[in-house]
Every structure is written in C-alpha cells, then in structure tokens.
Design a protein around this motif. Sequence first.
Motif, PDB file in Angstrom:
ATOM      1  N   THR A  94       0.825  -1.095   0.239  1.00 43.11           N
ATOM      2  CA  THR A  94      -0.089   0.114  -0.075  1.00 43.11           C
ATOM      3  C   THR A  94       0.842   1.289  -0.188  1.00 43.11           C
ATOM      4  OG1 THR A  94       0.009  -0.157   2.431  1.00 43.11           O
ATOM      5  CG2 THR A  94      -1.705  -1.069   1.219  1.00 43.11           C
ATOM      6  N   SER A  95       2.221   1.024   0.043  1.00 41.27           N
ATOM      7  CA  SER A  95       3.028   2.337   0.223  1.00 41.27           C
ATOM      8  C   SER A  95       3.032   2.938  -1.269  1.00 41.27           C
ATOM      9  CB  SER A  95       4.332   1.975   0.471  1.00 41.27           C
ATOM     10  OG  SER A  95       4.876   0.776  -0.119  1.00 41.27           O
ATOM     11  N   ALA A  96       3.013   4.307  -1.276  1.00 39.76           N
ATOM     12  CA  ALA A  96       2.993   4.933  -2.677  1.00 39.76           C
ATOM     13  C   ALA A  96       4.395   4.915  -3.330  1.00 39.76           C
ATOM     14  CB  ALA A  96       2.841   6.424  -2.285  1.00 39.76           C
ATOM     15  N   PRO A  97       4.301   4.680  -4.535  1.00 42.61           N
ATOM     16  CA  PRO A  97       5.715   4.640  -5.164  1.00 42.61           C
ATOM     17  C   PRO A  97       6.598   5.979  -5.269  1.00 42.61           C
ATOM     18  CG  PRO A  97       4.102   4.832  -6.673  1.00 42.61           C
ATOM     19  CD  PRO A  97       3.248   4.523  -5.424  1.00 42.61           C
ATOM     20  N   PRO A  98       7.855   5.972  -5.399  1.00 44.44           N
ATOM     21  CA  PRO A  98       8.552   7.140  -5.224  1.00 44.44           C
ATOM     22  C   PRO A  98       8.361   7.987  -6.640  1.00 44.44           C
ATOM     23  CG  PRO A  98       9.809   5.192  -6.128  1.00 44.44           C
ATOM     24  CD  PRO A  98       8.527   4.800  -5.448  1.00 44.44           C
ATOM     25  N   ALA A  99       8.486   9.219  -6.609  1.00 49.03           N
ATOM     26  CA  ALA A  99       8.261  10.314  -7.519  1.00 49.03           C
ATOM     27  C   ALA A  99       9.231  11.279  -7.421  1.00 49.03           C
ATOM     28  CB  ALA A  99       6.828  10.718  -7.768  1.00 49.03           C
ATOM     29  N   CYS A 100       9.132  12.302  -8.636  1.00 53.80           N
ATOM     30  CA  CYS A 100      10.132  13.314  -8.675  1.00 53.80           C
ATOM     31  C   CYS A 100       9.494  14.481  -9.445  1.00 53.80           C
ATOM     32  CB  CYS A 100      11.494  13.082  -9.039  1.00 53.80           C
ATOM     33  SG  CYS A 100      12.651  14.446  -9.483  1.00 53.80           S
ATOM     34  N   VAL A 101       9.299  15.700  -9.050  1.00 51.78           N
ATOM     35  CA  VAL A 101       9.044  16.933  -9.846  1.00 51.78           C
ATOM     36  C   VAL A 101      10.011  17.898  -9.608  1.00 51.78           C
ATOM     37  CG1 VAL A 101       7.736  17.693  -7.788  1.00 51.78           C
ATOM     38  CG2 VAL A 101       7.113  18.368 -10.113  1.00 51.78           C
ATOM     39  N   ALA A 102      10.359  18.394 -10.847  1.00 50.18           N
ATOM     40  CA  ALA A 102      11.301  19.630 -10.700  1.00 50.18           C
ATOM     41  C   ALA A 102      10.814  20.945 -11.232  1.00 50.18           C
ATOM     42  CB  ALA A 102      12.467  19.430 -11.831  1.00 50.18           C
ATOM     43  N   PHE A 103      11.192  21.941 -10.566  1.00 44.92           N
ATOM     44  CA  PHE A 103      10.791  23.410 -10.797  1.00 44.92           C
ATOM     45  C   PHE A 103      12.040  23.984 -11.294  1.00 44.92           C
ATOM     46  CE2 PHE A 103       8.284  21.900  -7.180  1.00 44.92           C
ATOM     47  CZ  PHE A 103       6.791  21.842  -7.615  1.00 44.92           C
ATOM     48  N   ALA A 104      11.884  24.405 -12.799  1.00 40.51           N
ATOM     49  CA  ALA A 104      12.901  25.062 -13.244  1.00 40.51           C
ATOM     50  C   ALA A 104      12.667  26.519 -13.642  1.00 40.51           C
ATOM     51  CB  ALA A 104      13.136  24.333 -14.672  1.00 40.51           C
ATOM     52  N   GLY A 105      13.725  27.262 -13.948  1.00 37.95           N
ATOM     53  CA  GLY A 105      13.591  28.780 -14.389  1.00 37.95           C
ATOM     54  C   GLY A 105      13.256  29.597 -13.197  1.00 37.95           C
ATOM     55  N   LEU A 106      13.765  29.121 -12.088  1.00 43.39           N
ATOM     56  CA  LEU A 106      13.323  30.040 -10.669  1.00 43.39           C
ATOM     57  C   LEU A 106      14.472  31.120 -10.526  1.00 43.39           C
ATOM     58  CD1 LEU A 106      12.345  27.294  -8.379  1.00 43.39           C
ATOM     59  CD2 LEU A 106      10.817  28.699  -9.626  1.00 43.39           C
ATOM     60  N   GLY A 107      14.095  32.312 -10.271  1.00 45.59           N
ATOM     61  CA  GLY A 107      15.106  33.142  -9.849  1.00 45.59           C
ATOM     62  C   GLY A 107      15.536  32.800  -8.646  1.00 45.59           C
ATOM     63  N   VAL A 108      16.750  33.517  -8.034  1.00 52.06           N
ATOM     64  CA  VAL A 108      17.440  33.238  -6.690  1.00 52.06           C
ATOM     65  C   VAL A 108      16.498  33.366  -5.588  1.00 52.06           C
ATOM     66  CG1 VAL A 108      19.060  33.663  -5.170  1.00 52.06           C
ATOM     67  CG2 VAL A 108      19.465  33.662  -7.614  1.00 52.06           C
ATOM     68  N   ASP A 109      15.660  34.413  -5.608  1.00 48.03           N
ATOM     69  CA  ASP A 109      14.671  34.611  -4.483  1.00 48.03           C
ATOM     70  C   ASP A 109      13.554  33.901  -4.523  1.00 48.03           C
ATOM     71  OD1 ASP A 109      16.512  36.863  -3.815  1.00 48.03           O
ATOM     72  OD2 ASP A 109      15.448  38.484  -4.768  1.00 48.03           O
ATOM     73  N   GLN A 110      12.974  33.650  -5.670  1.00 52.80           N
ATOM     74  CA  GLN A 110      11.732  32.887  -5.869  1.00 52.80           C
ATOM     75  C   GLN A 110      12.112  31.398  -5.402  1.00 52.80           C
ATOM     76  OE1 GLN A 110      10.286  32.555  -9.790  1.00 52.80           O
ATOM     77  NE2 GLN A 110       8.335  31.771  -9.057  1.00 52.80           N
ATOM     78  N   ALA A 111      13.552  30.852  -5.734  1.00 56.89           N
ATOM     79  CA  ALA A 111      13.684  29.574  -5.346  1.00 56.89           C
ATOM     80  C   ALA A 111      14.098  29.507  -3.747  1.00 56.89           C
ATOM     81  CB  ALA A 111      15.223  29.360  -6.068  1.00 56.89           C
ATOM     82  N   GLN A 112      14.643  30.392  -3.191  1.00 57.43           N
ATOM     83  CA  GLN A 112      14.687  30.425  -1.533  1.00 57.43           C
ATOM     84  C   GLN A 112      13.369  30.480  -1.073  1.00 57.43           C
ATOM     85  OE1 GLN A 112      17.166  33.794  -0.891  1.00 57.43           O
ATOM     86  NE2 GLN A 112      19.061  32.845  -1.304  1.00 57.43           N
ATOM     87  N   GLU A 113      12.368  31.093  -1.674  1.00 55.40           N
ATOM     88  CA  GLU A 113      11.266  31.226  -0.803  1.00 55.40           C
ATOM     89  C   GLU A 113      10.308  29.825  -1.170  1.00 55.40           C
ATOM     90  OE1 GLU A 113       6.712  33.535  -1.350  1.00 55.40           O
ATOM     91  OE2 GLU A 113       8.346  33.878  -2.579  1.00 55.40           O
ATOM     92  N   LEU A 114      10.637  29.117  -2.289  1.00 53.83           N
ATOM     93  CA  LEU A 114       9.991  27.824  -2.670  1.00 53.83           C
ATOM     94  C   LEU A 114      10.532  26.827  -1.595  1.00 53.83           C
ATOM     95  CD1 LEU A 114       7.609  26.762  -4.513  1.00 53.83           C
ATOM     96  CD2 LEU A 114       9.382  26.269  -6.146  1.00 53.83           C
ATOM     97  N   ALA A 115      11.972  26.906  -1.743  1.00 52.04           N
ATOM     98  CA  ALA A 115      12.452  25.921  -0.779  1.00 52.04           C
ATOM     99  C   ALA A 115      12.064  25.807   0.602  1.00 52.04           C
ATOM    100  CB  ALA A 115      14.109  25.970  -0.686  1.00 52.04           C
ATOM    101  N   ALA A 116      11.979  27.093   1.063  1.00 51.64           N
ATOM    102  CA  ALA A 116      11.554  27.173   2.474  1.00 51.64           C
ATOM    103  C   ALA A 116      10.057  26.645   2.807  1.00 51.64           C
ATOM    104  CB  ALA A 116      11.496  28.602   2.963  1.00 51.64           C
ATOM    105  N   ARG A 117       9.112  26.771   1.722  1.00 54.61           N
ATOM    106  CA  ARG A 117       8.013  26.155   2.094  1.00 54.61           C
ATOM    107  C   ARG A 117       7.835  24.629   1.829  1.00 54.61           C
ATOM    108  NH1 ARG A 117       3.669  29.716   1.375  1.00 54.61           N
ATOM    109  NH2 ARG A 117       4.084  31.809   0.773  1.00 54.61           N
ATOM    110  N   ILE A 118       8.686  23.958   1.025  1.00 52.89           N
ATOM    111  CA  ILE A 118       8.743  22.776   0.868  1.00 52.89           C
ATOM    112  C   ILE A 118       9.428  22.123   2.228  1.00 52.89           C
ATOM    113  CG2 ILE A 118       9.930  20.982  -0.418  1.00 52.89           C
ATOM    114  CD1 ILE A 118       9.831  22.754  -3.090  1.00 52.89           C
ATOM    115  N   GLY A 119      10.295  22.581   2.514  1.00 51.57           N
ATOM    116  CA  GLY A 119      11.083  22.487   4.208  1.00 51.57           C
ATOM    117  C   GLY A 119      10.095  22.119   5.031  1.00 51.57           C
ATOM    118  N   LYS A 120       8.845  23.051   5.219  1.00 50.26           N
ATOM    119  CA  LYS A 120       7.986  23.127   6.122  1.00 50.26           C
ATOM    120  C   LYS A 120       7.075  21.954   5.989  1.00 50.26           C
ATOM    121  CE  LYS A 120       8.137  28.004   6.972  1.00 50.26           C
ATOM    122  NZ  LYS A 120       7.320  29.300   7.066  1.00 50.26           N
ATOM    123  N   VAL A 121       6.875  21.421   4.844  1.00 56.72           N
ATOM    124  CA  VAL A 121       5.855  20.305   4.679  1.00 56.72           C
ATOM    125  C   VAL A 121       6.352  18.886   5.206  1.00 56.72           C
ATOM    126  CG1 VAL A 121       4.676  18.903   2.952  1.00 56.72           C
ATOM    127  CG2 VAL A 121       5.051  21.485   2.390  1.00 56.72           C
TER     128      VAL A 121
END
Length: 247
Positions: A94-121
Amino acid sequence: MVPLRVAVIVLIFANLLALALWKGWLGGGDSDGQPERLSNQLNAERLKLAVDARPPAPRPREAIAEAPRTSPEPPVPTPAPAPAQRESAPATDTSAPPACVAFAGLGVDQAQELAARIGKVGGGLKLNESRSEQPSSWWVYIPSPGSKDGADRKAAEVRKLGVDDLYIVPDAGPNQFAISLGLFKSEVAANRQLEVLRAKGVRSAQIATRGSALVRLEVRGPSDSLATLVSDLSDHVKGVSRQGCKP
C-alpha cells in the motif's frame, strides 16, 4: 517318571524272554538260536521305538509360569484431514511509489522562498538545488577606455559618426566608463545593430551576453505527498516550468 520305569521293565522282560527262546529254555525249539523265529515273535522296531520314545522333559517352573497378560494397546486415532484452506490473495504493497518533480527557471529569491515552503511540509521529501547561468540579453558596447575623460572623448567621436543613442556606464566594475550602444533580447537583433554601427564607421563596437542565475529545484518523495505539495504550491509556482525527473 512312571511310564519310563514301565518301559524299562518291559524291555528287561522282553530281553529275558528272547534269551529263553534263543537258549531253548522254554522247550519246543529245534536248534540253538533261531534268528528268523525270534524276529517273527519279537518286533525289533517296536522295542526300539519303546526305548527311544522318552517322555518330554518337564518344563522349568519359570517357563510354566504364565506370562503376564498385556492389555492390548488402544488403537491410535487417525487424525482427521485438515479442512482445505483457501488460497489467500497476495498482500499488496500500500505504500506510494517514489516520484520526482522539478521546478525550473526560478530566480534566486523565488527559489529560496519555494525551498522554505517545501522544507516546512516534511513527509519524507528530499530537495536538490542546482544553478546555471543563462543569457537573458545581448549588449552592444564599446569597451571602457579606463577613465571618465577617455570615455567622454570616445563618445564625442561616435556622435560625429551619426550615432547619438549612447551613454557612458558610471557603475563601478569591469565595465565602468564603457560606452553602451544598445541592449537587445535576441542575438540576431544585437548582430543587426552591430552591422549598422560598423557601416557608419564605429569599428570598436562589440557584443557581450548578459545573463542571470537560474535555479532548478528537484523534489523527491512518495507520489501522494508530491501530488499534495504541487497542489498546495499552485499559487506560488505560476509561470514556472514544472518538469518530471528521475525518482
């Protein structure tokens, strides 16, 4: 013991009788010793059998003693056959299979904000960040002469050739006092401008690319957690290229 004694006595009397007949003591005999007559009157085989037929030897008391009776062992019950078991279906993972998603074309500030949100999840998600320089514009310019006075003299020469759209870069750095002749979004447009300037006699003009750092974030984890993450970040990743990657 009594039958044995009787047999011995009978044997003795038989022998005495045979001796008397053979000697002629009983009278009526023809000659000394009549073997045929004696053999007819006495059965040698019976005498032999009478002598040999000895009573069986008494059994010892230990043998006569009745062997102890043993109660018969109760029959071992035969186990009933076990009821047939139904084959159970194989357990499913019943365990979900592994997956991967990539966010490309991010600016430096935008990437930092997105990484912080993902870390909280959390939820077993792993984040990988990579950066690359990508040309974003093409700059037509005359390199810096090294001083403000030299830049002013060069700018005056260019204006005499009929080029008025220029300015001197004041910012400190390797391009300070350079003479800018145009900034273009494509390399084709920049080359076209360079041909126009050279046709007017501006031989020192050249092209330089300008770029900015682009960040790529790859997020790996269970497919269900990634699906929830992308749904939650839908408002924050608008206009960002979302791609698949190797789990």
